[in-house]
Design a protein around this motif. Structure first.
Motif, PDB file in Angstrom:
ATOM      1  N   TRP A  33      39.168  45.978  42.325  1.00 42.81           N
ATOM      2  CA  TRP A  33      38.126  45.737  41.813  1.00 42.81           C
ATOM      3  C   TRP A  33      36.945  45.446  42.760  1.00 42.81           C
ATOM      4  CZ3 TRP A  33      42.646  42.834  41.940  1.00 42.81           C
ATOM      5  CH2 TRP A  33      42.560  41.709  42.825  1.00 42.81           C
ATOM      6  N   PRO A  34      35.923  45.250  42.300  1.00 44.21           N
ATOM      7  CA  PRO A  34      34.744  45.237  43.398  1.00 44.21           C
ATOM      8  C   PRO A  34      35.113  44.523  44.252  1.00 44.21           C
ATOM      9  CG  PRO A  34      33.787  45.242  41.147  1.00 44.21           C
ATOM     10  CD  PRO A  34      35.453  44.965  40.957  1.00 44.21           C
ATOM     11  N   GLY A  35      35.013  44.856  45.579  1.00 41.65           N
ATOM     12  CA  GLY A  35      35.378  44.137  46.964  1.00 41.65           C
ATOM     13  C   GLY A  35      36.788  43.861  47.293  1.00 41.65           C
ATOM     14  N   THR A  36      37.622  44.570  46.559  1.00 45.33           N
ATOM     15  CA  THR A  36      39.127  44.041  46.907  1.00 45.33           C
ATOM     16  C   THR A  36      39.917  45.045  46.296  1.00 45.33           C
ATOM     17  OG1 THR A  36      38.602  41.584  46.348  1.00 45.33           O
ATOM     18  CG2 THR A  36      41.041  42.636  46.423  1.00 45.33           C
ATOM     19  N   ARG A  37      40.896  45.563  47.235  1.00 47.34           N
ATOM     20  CA  ARG A  37      41.932  46.659  47.045  1.00 47.34           C
ATOM     21  C   ARG A  37      43.114  45.802  47.596  1.00 47.34           C
ATOM     22  NH1 ARG A  37      40.945  52.590  48.833  1.00 47.34           N
ATOM     23  NH2 ARG A  37      40.394  52.561  46.550  1.00 47.34           N
ATOM     24  N   LEU A  38      44.137  45.923  46.381  1.00 52.15           N
ATOM     25  CA  LEU A  38      45.522  45.446  46.715  1.00 52.15           C
ATOM     26  C   LEU A  38      46.421  46.600  47.262  1.00 52.15           C
ATOM     27  CD1 LEU A  38      46.106  43.197  43.761  1.00 52.15           C
ATOM     28  CD2 LEU A  38      45.090  42.343  46.149  1.00 52.15           C
ATOM     29  N   LEU A  39      47.465  46.261  48.173  1.00 52.15           N
ATOM     30  CA  LEU A  39      48.472  47.098  48.704  1.00 52.15           C
ATOM     31  C   LEU A  39      49.663  46.954  48.039  1.00 52.15           C
ATOM     32  CD1 LEU A  39      47.063  47.613  52.191  1.00 52.15           C
ATOM     33  CD2 LEU A  39      46.695  49.289  50.271  1.00 52.15           C
ATOM     34  N   GLY A  40      50.188  47.468  47.059  1.00 53.73           N
ATOM     35  CA  GLY A  40      51.510  47.202  46.305  1.00 53.73           C
ATOM     36  C   GLY A  40      51.641  45.900  45.512  1.00 53.73           C
ATOM     37  N   HIS A  41      50.555  45.539  45.137  1.00 53.76           N
ATOM     38  CA  HIS A  41      50.343  44.463  43.944  1.00 53.76           C
ATOM     39  C   HIS A  41      49.316  44.820  43.089  1.00 53.76           C
ATOM     40  CE1 HIS A  41      52.602  41.635  46.704  1.00 53.76           C
ATOM     41  NE2 HIS A  41      51.819  42.175  47.530  1.00 53.76           N
ATOM     42  N   TYR A  42      49.459  43.946  41.975  1.00 54.20           N
ATOM     43  CA  TYR A  42      48.417  44.269  40.736  1.00 54.20           C
ATOM     44  C   TYR A  42      47.988  42.885  40.366  1.00 54.20           C
ATOM     45  CZ  TYR A  42      49.857  48.969  40.484  1.00 54.20           C
ATOM     46  OH  TYR A  42      49.912  50.542  40.647  1.00 54.20           O
ATOM     47  N   ALA A  43      46.990  42.889  39.666  1.00 55.73           N
ATOM     48  CA  ALA A  43      46.319  41.790  39.097  1.00 55.73           C
ATOM     49  C   ALA A  43      45.838  41.787  37.493  1.00 55.73           C
ATOM     50  CB  ALA A  43      45.169  41.361  39.896  1.00 55.73           C
ATOM     51  N   ASP A  44      45.484  41.040  36.840  1.00 58.94           N
ATOM     52  CA  ASP A  44      44.951  40.963  35.585  1.00 58.94           C
ATOM     53  C   ASP A  44      43.507  40.805  35.726  1.00 58.94           C
ATOM     54  OD1 ASP A  44      47.716  41.101  34.366  1.00 58.94           O
ATOM     55  OD2 ASP A  44      47.635  38.970  34.073  1.00 58.94           O
ATOM     56  N   VAL A  45      42.715  41.607  35.411  1.00 60.56           N
ATOM     57  CA  VAL A  45      41.215  41.727  35.668  1.00 60.56           C
ATOM     58  C   VAL A  45      40.728  41.695  34.038  1.00 60.56           C
ATOM     59  CG1 VAL A  45      39.248  42.987  36.324  1.00 60.56           C
ATOM     60  CG2 VAL A  45      41.287  43.218  37.550  1.00 60.56           C
ATOM     61  N   TYR A  46      40.142  40.444  33.901  1.00 62.41           N
ATOM     62  CA  TYR A  46      39.575  40.266  32.692  1.00 62.41           C
ATOM     63  C   TYR A  46      38.148  40.528  32.714  1.00 62.41           C
ATOM     64  CZ  TYR A  46      43.734  37.311  32.257  1.00 62.41           C
ATOM     65  OH  TYR A  46      44.811  36.923  32.241  1.00 62.41           O
ATOM     66  N   TYR A  47      37.634  41.233  31.683  1.00 58.71           N
ATOM     67  CA  TYR A  47      36.129  41.663  31.444  1.00 58.71           C
ATOM     68  C   TYR A  47      35.532  41.043  30.147  1.00 58.71           C
ATOM     69  CZ  TYR A  47      37.321  45.673  34.050  1.00 58.71           C
ATOM     70  OH  TYR A  47      37.621  46.391  35.360  1.00 58.71           O
ATOM     71  N   PHE A  48      34.320  40.287  30.525  1.00 61.54           N
ATOM     72  CA  PHE A  48      33.711  39.653  29.513  1.00 61.54           C
ATOM     73  C   PHE A  48      32.112  39.942  29.254  1.00 61.54           C
ATOM     74  CE2 PHE A  48      36.784  36.885  31.941  1.00 61.54           C
ATOM     75  CZ  PHE A  48      37.321  36.184  31.020  1.00 61.54           C
ATOM     76  N   GLY A  49      31.780  39.918  28.243  1.00 62.04           N
ATOM     77  CA  GLY A  49      30.203  40.158  28.052  1.00 62.04           C
ATOM     78  C   GLY A  49      29.439  39.060  28.511  1.00 62.04           C
ATOM     79  N   CYS A  50      28.176  39.161  29.140  1.00 63.83           N
ATOM     80  CA  CYS A  50      27.218  38.464  29.610  1.00 63.83           C
ATOM     81  C   CYS A  50      26.547  37.752  28.359  1.00 63.83           C
ATOM     82  CB  CYS A  50      26.420  39.115  30.227  1.00 63.83           C
ATOM     83  SG  CYS A  50      27.207  39.404  31.981  1.00 63.83           S
ATOM     84  N   THR A  51      27.023  36.610  28.080  1.00 64.66           N
ATOM     85  CA  THR A  51      26.386  35.795  26.684  1.00 64.66           C
ATOM     86  C   THR A  51      26.052  34.501  27.397  1.00 64.66           C
ATOM     87  OG1 THR A  51      28.420  34.649  25.992  1.00 64.66           O
ATOM     88  CG2 THR A  51      28.075  36.947  24.896  1.00 64.66           C
ATOM     89  N   GLU A  52      24.961  33.958  26.590  1.00 58.59           N
ATOM     90  CA  GLU A  52      24.242  32.684  26.892  1.00 58.59           C
ATOM     91  C   GLU A  52      25.531  31.567  26.721  1.00 58.59           C
ATOM     92  OE1 GLU A  52      21.369  31.701  27.785  1.00 58.59           O
ATOM     93  OE2 GLU A  52      21.021  33.786  28.219  1.00 58.59           O
ATOM     94  N   GLU A  53      26.558  31.868  25.799  1.00 54.19           N
ATOM     95  CA  GLU A  53      27.555  30.823  25.845  1.00 54.19           C
ATOM     96  C   GLU A  53      28.240  30.891  27.077  1.00 54.19           C
ATOM     97  OE1 GLU A  53      30.871  29.338  22.685  1.00 54.19           O
ATOM     98  OE2 GLU A  53      29.817  31.117  22.169  1.00 54.19           O
ATOM     99  N   LEU A  54      28.797  31.982  27.425  1.00 55.81           N
ATOM    100  CA  LEU A  54      29.504  32.085  28.644  1.00 55.81           C
ATOM    101  C   LEU A  54      29.013  31.601  29.883  1.00 55.81           C
ATOM    102  CD1 LEU A  54      31.713  35.254  27.948  1.00 55.81           C
ATOM    103  CD2 LEU A  54      32.348  32.821  28.122  1.00 55.81           C
ATOM    104  N   LYS A  55      27.546  31.968  30.105  1.00 52.38           N
ATOM    105  CA  LYS A  55      26.892  31.564  31.194  1.00 52.38           C
ATOM    106  C   LYS A  55      26.768  30.060  31.293  1.00 52.38           C
ATOM    107  CE  LYS A  55      22.269  31.490  31.364  1.00 52.38           C
ATOM    108  NZ  LYS A  55      20.661  31.987  31.316  1.00 52.38           N
ATOM    109  N   ALA A  56      26.449  29.057  30.170  1.00 49.28           N
ATOM    110  CA  ALA A  56      26.683  27.955  30.039  1.00 49.28           C
ATOM    111  C   ALA A  56      27.935  27.313  30.593  1.00 49.28           C
ATOM    112  CB  ALA A  56      26.082  27.252  28.783  1.00 49.28           C
ATOM    113  N   LEU A  57      28.982  28.063  30.185  1.00 44.50           N
ATOM    114  CA  LEU A  57      30.318  27.713  30.797  1.00 44.50           C
ATOM    115  C   LEU A  57      30.640  27.848  32.139  1.00 44.50           C
ATOM    116  CD1 LEU A  57      32.997  26.756  29.544  1.00 44.50           C
ATOM    117  CD2 LEU A  57      33.828  28.910  29.175  1.00 44.50           C
TER     118      LEU A  57
END
Length: 146
Positions: A61-85
């Motif tokens: 993902w931006p700025g990171t590359r794993l070697l031999g491992h994986y991650a769950d990358v969660y994508y969110f929309g940029c909403t006012e509610e999430l900004k406040a959170l």
């Protein structure tokens, strides 16, 4: 590419996150397989679950590359509610690091990395050539850029 020299904290963090929500249409958070999560971080991911647009198994993902491992990358929309959170949950950019929090809060503009954050390495940068965005970044008090 604008390198941020010091961690955005407090009002500086809030201003940067607010600008990212104005400029970008998505942000990501990461849960790496090889690092456990604190129960508070698990609760935060549960709280964010209704807002997840997509979750992908990735080794980079931006700025990171794993070697031999994986991650769950969660994508969110940029909403006012999430900004406040996000502004309520944290007041520092490098706080987004496992195990205490999901990892590497990054923002995307039209599918392209805009705010790249690698919290473990305490490095962040903004990838833009848009003159108005650059001026707005420079106006954020406390942002030290290179």
């Amino acid at each position: 590419m604008i390198q941020i020299l010091e961690e955005p904290i407090g009002v500086t963090y809030a201003s940067l996150i607010s600008l990212a929500f104005d400029v970008c249409d998505e942000f990501i958070l990461v849960k790496r397989d090889q690092i456990g999560l604190h129960p508070n971080a698990e609760a935060l991911l549960d709280r964010l679950q209704p807002y997840v647009k997509e979750m992908k198994r990735q080794d980079e993902w931006p700025g990171t590359r794993l070697l031999g491992h994986y991650a769950d990358v969660y994508y969110f929309g940029c909403t006012e509610e999430l900004k406040a959170l996000l502004l309520h949950i944290s007041n520092r950019l490098y706080q987004w690091m496992q195990p205490e929090m999901p990892e590497d809060l990054c923002f995307l503009k039209n599918g392209k990395a805009w705010l790249i954050n690698s919290a473990h390495e305490r490095m962040s940068m903004i990838d833009t050539t848009d003159r108005s965005e650059i001026l707005k970044i420079r106006e954020i008090e406390g942002i030290m850029i290179y």
